[in-house]
Design a protein around this motif. Structure first.
Motif, PDB file in Angstrom:
ATOM      1  N   ARG A  21       8.001   6.344  -5.563  1.00 59.55           N
ATOM      2  CA  ARG A  21       7.564   7.398  -4.630  1.00 59.55           C
ATOM      3  C   ARG A  21       6.050   7.608  -4.710  1.00 59.55           C
ATOM      4  O   ARG A  21       5.358   7.663  -3.697  1.00 59.55           O
ATOM      5  N   LYS A  25       3.576   6.601  -1.525  1.00 60.80           N
ATOM      6  CA  LYS A  25       2.852   7.676  -0.833  1.00 60.80           C
ATOM      7  C   LYS A  25       1.348   7.583  -1.055  1.00 60.80           C
ATOM      8  O   LYS A  25       0.561   7.808  -0.153  1.00 60.80           O
ATOM      9  N   ILE A  50      11.417   8.378   1.133  1.00 58.80           N
ATOM     10  CA  ILE A  50      10.395   7.352   1.424  1.00 58.80           C
ATOM     11  C   ILE A  50      11.005   6.050   1.945  1.00 58.80           C
ATOM     12  O   ILE A  50      10.311   5.071   2.182  1.00 58.80           O
ATOM     13  N   CYS A  53       9.382   4.235   4.916  1.00 59.48           N
ATOM     14  CA  CYS A  53       7.927   4.019   4.947  1.00 59.48           C
ATOM     15  C   CYS A  53       7.639   2.530   5.189  1.00 59.48           C
ATOM     16  O   CYS A  53       8.306   1.665   4.605  1.00 59.48           O
ATOM     17  N   TYR A  56       7.176  -0.046   2.228  1.00 60.08           N
ATOM     18  CA  TYR A  56       8.226  -0.063   1.195  1.00 60.08           C
ATOM     19  C   TYR A  56       9.343  -1.015   1.592  1.00 60.08           C
ATOM     20  O   TYR A  56       9.778  -1.048   2.750  1.00 60.08           O
TER      21      TYR A  56
END
Ligand code: NAD
Ligand code: TYD
Length: 372
Positions: A21, A25, A50, A53, A56
């Protein structure tokens, strides 16, 4: 193309999910690949916020599968590995040591060998690469509890229970199959640096606590049991000492060391926060009672002393001054604040708990504790 491409192993587990995470981020320019087998301890619910995202990717796979890891590294042009995947529960290691050797030793070796083969095939070889291995303070063995009433110490805000501490130069002396397997993996990582020149870094951290920890470990297990008024199985006399660190502080340390740590170095990570189990358990009972609107301490009667864990290490205490002095890292949370946040999180996430404890774990738990 992403400025860095990093495999994080064990990213669906407790600490791994906090590291994934943080990196996803904080570094949108990086590509973060979470490689996890999803054992009983791995749960993609830990990463719901997440999962979509763009930087990712989740890959379900076993770190012991050398061919798969090697292919993934080439496909993703991986230049960094942060290795957290492991079997982690001491009690399970006593029941099934083979699984611990397989994952923690052979899995780490497969990852190392895949990274070596891939990076050595590139023109720039090891330049800009890093294999970061996450280990535990348990490899150092057990310390004496020679100040049973606690004493002040110049570098710890909290009182300490002995004169010795784990330092980076201490010899390894593991006692449980878990710590023996972690120690072995640490040796392989350092051997790959010394033999092949692979850029590695190793960190040894103390006990972590916080959200998303599988409820077989002391803190989440006891929070749930207090809530449901089930017995709290305290091993031995509850005098064993552990040094507790909030998991997000560990994740911040990993970020710092990944970017600024010196290759081939070892860093200890700890919260300067020693607690006897029984004292910590009393804080948990009071906190859960208060947050549930019960009379504070009303559930102390749930404390049940049970047969001690075989080979139970008496005291862990980390000296993490090297990390503080060289890289400027400090734990950000006071323990009282961290425990309050943690208890609130588990009380507010019954759905997460029901989900992770619905299958195989419940059978294991019943077998373990019904026999005591
Ligand atoms: P955890 O048990 O919560 O999670 C382990 C993760 O590894 C799970 O997601 C699991 O699915 C995955 N995994 C297991 N075997 C795998 C395999 N063969 N291939 C791929 N994935 C696999 O563990 P944790 O508490 O988050 O610990 C993470 C790391 O940090 C471990 O290496 C542990 O030794 C180390 N560590 C933990 C603590 C602690 O207090 N929890 C303290 C110091 C160091
Ligand atoms: P644990 O969370 O399993 O971490 P570790 O063994 O890696 O330190 O245990 C923390 C301490 O709590 C350890 O001294 C064992 C003790 N303990 C109990 O007394 N009862 C329990 O049910 C558990 C899980 C742990």
């Amino acid at each position: 193309m992403a400025s860095r491409s990093i495999i994080i192993t064990g990213g669906a587990g407790f600490i791994g999910s906090h590291v994934v995470r943080l990196f996803v981020k904080k570094y949108p320019e990086y590509r973060i690949i979470n490689l996890d087998k999803l054992t009983y301890a791995g749960n993609l619910d830990n990463l719901k916020d997440i999962q979509d995202c763009p930087n990712y990717r989740f890959v379900k796979g076993d770190i012991c599968d050398y061919e798969m890891v090697r292919a993934l590294m080439a496909e993703e042009h991986v230049d960094g590995i942060i290795h957290l995947a492991a079997e982690t529960h001491v009690d399970r290691s006593i029941v099934d040591p083979f699984e611990f050797a397989r994952t923690n030793v052979m899995g780490t070796l497969a990852l190392l060998q895949a990274a070596r083969q891939y990076w050595e095939s590139l023109p720039e070889r090891y330049e800009g690469k890093l294999f970061y291995h996450i280990s535990t303070d348990e490899v150092y063995g057990a310390l004496e509890l020679d100040c049973p009433d606690g004493r002040d110490c110049g570098f710890s805000a909290h009182k300490v229970y002995g004169t010795e501490f784990f330092r980076e130069e201490n010899k390894y002396n593991p006692h449980s199959p878990y710590s023996a397997a972690k120690a072995s993996s640490d040796h392989f990582v350092r051997a790959f640096h010394d033999t092949y020149g692979m850029p590695v870094v190793v960190t040894n951290c103390s006990n972590n606590y916080g959200p998303y920890q599988f409820p077989e470990k002391l803190i989440p297990l006891f929070i749930i049991n207090i809530r449901h008024r089930k017995p709290l199985p305290v091993y031995g006399k509850g005098q064993n000492v552990r040094d507790w660190l909030y998991v997000e502080d560990h994740a911040r340390a990993i970020d710092l060391i990944f970017h600024e740590g010196k290759v081939a170095e070892t860093y200890n990570i700890g919260g300067f926060n020693e607690w006897k189990n029984i004292d910590l358990i009393k804080v948990l009972v009071s906190t859960v009672d208060r947050l549930l609107g019960r009379a504070e301490g009303e559930d102390m009667g749930l404390i049940t002393y049970v047969t001690d864990r075989a080979g139970h290490d008496l005291r862990y205490a980390i000296d993490s001054r090297k990390l503080r002095d060289e890289l400027g890292w400090h734990p950000s949370l006071q323990f009282e604040e961290g425990i309050e946040k943690t208890v609130r999180w588990y009380l507010d996430h019954q759905d997460w708990l029901d989900n992770v404890t619905s299958g195989e774990y419940q059978k294991y738990y019943d077998k373990m504790y019904n026999n005591r």
